[in-house]
Design a protein around this motif. Sequence first.
Motif, short mmCIF file in Angstrom:
data_model
loop_
_atom_site.label_atom_id
_atom_site.label_comp_id
_atom_site.label_asym_id
_atom_site.label_seq_id
_atom_site.Cartn_x
_atom_site.Cartn_y
_atom_site.Cartn_z
N PHE A 356 -5.39 -7.01 -4.16
CA PHE A 356 -4.28 -7.02 -3.63
C PHE A 356 -3.51 -7.81 -2.05
N ILE A 357 -4.47 -7.93 -2.00
CA ILE A 357 -4.51 -8.54 -0.94
C ILE A 357 -4.98 -10.08 -0.86
N THR A 358 -3.45 -11.37 -0.94
CA THR A 358 -3.63 -12.28 -0.53
C THR A 358 -3.74 -13.23 0.53
N ASP A 371 7.99 -16.88 3.15
CA ASP A 371 7.30 -18.35 2.68
C ASP A 371 6.90 -18.29 1.18
N LEU A 372 5.73 -17.08 1.45
CA LEU A 372 4.63 -17.23 0.55
C LEU A 372 5.49 -16.55 -0.69
N LEU A 373 6.02 -15.26 -0.46
CA LEU A 373 6.16 -14.51 -0.88
C LEU A 373 7.53 -15.46 -2.41
N LEU A 374 8.45 -16.15 -1.82
CA LEU A 374 9.35 -16.50 -2.20
C LEU A 374 8.65 -17.82 -3.17
N GLU A 375 7.64 -18.16 -2.33
CA GLU A 375 7.25 -19.66 -3.77
C GLU A 375 6.08 -18.94 -4.59
N GLY A 376 5.91 -17.23 -5.05
CA GLY A 376 5.49 -17.30 -5.52
C GLY A 376 3.70 -17.21 -5.90
N LYS A 377 3.39 -17.21 -3.89
CA LYS A 377 1.95 -17.91 -3.80
C LYS A 377 1.15 -16.41 -3.30
N ARG A 380 0.30 -9.11 -1.79
CA ARG A 380 0.28 -8.82 -0.73
C ARG A 380 0.34 -9.33 0.67
N CYS A 381 1.18 -9.45 1.77
CA CYS A 381 0.64 -10.38 2.99
C CYS A 381 0.20 -9.06 3.98
N ILE A 382 -0.61 -9.43 4.65
CA ILE A 382 -0.51 -8.41 5.56
C ILE A 382 -0.42 -8.72 6.61
N ILE A 383 0.57 -8.28 7.42
CA ILE A 383 1.35 -8.31 8.70
C ILE A 383 0.74 -6.89 9.70
N TRP A 384 -0.57 -8.77 10.51
CA TRP A 384 -1.06 -7.45 11.82
C TRP A 384 -0.08 -7.29 13.45
N MET A 385 0.35 -6.40 13.60
CA MET A 385 0.80 -5.85 14.88
C MET A 385 0.36 -6.59 15.98
N ASP A 386 -0.72 -6.45 16.09
CA ASP A 386 -1.87 -6.17 16.92
C ASP A 386 -2.44 -8.26 17.20
#
Length: 386
Positions: A356-358, A371-377, A380-386
């Motif tokens: 699931f992690i692309t 942007d990636l989600l809206l473009e259908g690419k 799930r994009c993991i967003i690292w806080m650190d």
Amino acid sequence: MEKQNRSGTAGKVIRCKAAVCRNPGEPLVIEEIMVDPPKAWEIRIKILCTSLCHSDVTFWKISIGPFALFPRIFGHEAVGVVESVGEHVEEFQEGDMVVPVFRPNCRECRDCKSQKGNGCSIFGDKLVAEMPRDGTSRFKGMNGETLHHFLSVSSFSEYTVVDVVHVVKISSEFPAEKACLLSCGVSSGIGAAWKVADIEEGSTVAIFGLGAVGLAVAEGARLRGASKIIGVDLNQEKFEIGKKFGVSEFINPATCGEKKVSEVIKEITDGGVDYSFECIGLASLMEEAFNSSRANWGKTVILGVEMHNTPLAINTYFLLRGRTVTGCFFGGLKAKSDIPILAQKYLHKEINLDGFITHEVNFQDINKAFDLLLEGKSLRCIIWMD
């Protein structure tokens, strides 16, 4: 007695960074904010990583009505570590690794004790904008303005405050980015296949919409031994992705010509599927999913939130013959008991979470995830806080 806090921040306001949405549809802005200490039955969490779900994007776009609340801190799929706890909190302590969830699970009310659903009659009646017990926010901008919460989580912040009914403890050995996925979308899809539909071996399944939730439904169906899993999506690339989760056949509605998707599905399943899932949120597709199910026992499960508040029209004659349609929130899962089970199945290599992690980005680039989600690419994009 107040519990000891090694970092010395317990009971104090924390200044940290958050991605704030000030107006609907506008890029998020990384700002310094103030996060209040937790009140009774609340914990403050240091977010390790978060991810972007379609629900974030849906509410991000809303410009009118009661759900259009700005400025706001979005995000509801995440994992973090408990920084401090409020009064009366016994279930969690500083240092615990936790997964926040939008669906409350108090474990005390009639609904939480029932096995018939996953509602909560004390905290689950409505999507509150702020903290569920007192209706106030724990976030402020540096000028003192109130920043609104989102789905009782607000994970697009280095620190957030969450009520204990919205938190699940998880093993510290569990990979953070995989734990993040169990917070909403993947759990919703697998739960819908296992708990709501209760798919049995040899069943035929159709899934309308192969985003992360739809693919999680496929994963759940695959693990239950479904004989045929049909994916329906306008994005042709989703078929190759879907194969990793058990999708055996693919239908692109744009290539069906004069035929309806339901007609094609009936042809390849000898009369319709045993289970049909709508994972997008369009009444027209919900109807098509229902029409794709088998006449005498087909079950249609609605996971998508209807985008335009359009009512669902169904020929009641088909209901009389035995078909059913049901909805589900969070896949029918009770967070505190079911998420640990999913976590164990991943550790035993039974569930595919890795697929699931692309994409992965750092917190400063959070708008790239949109942007990636809206473009259908992206799934799930993991967003690292650190």
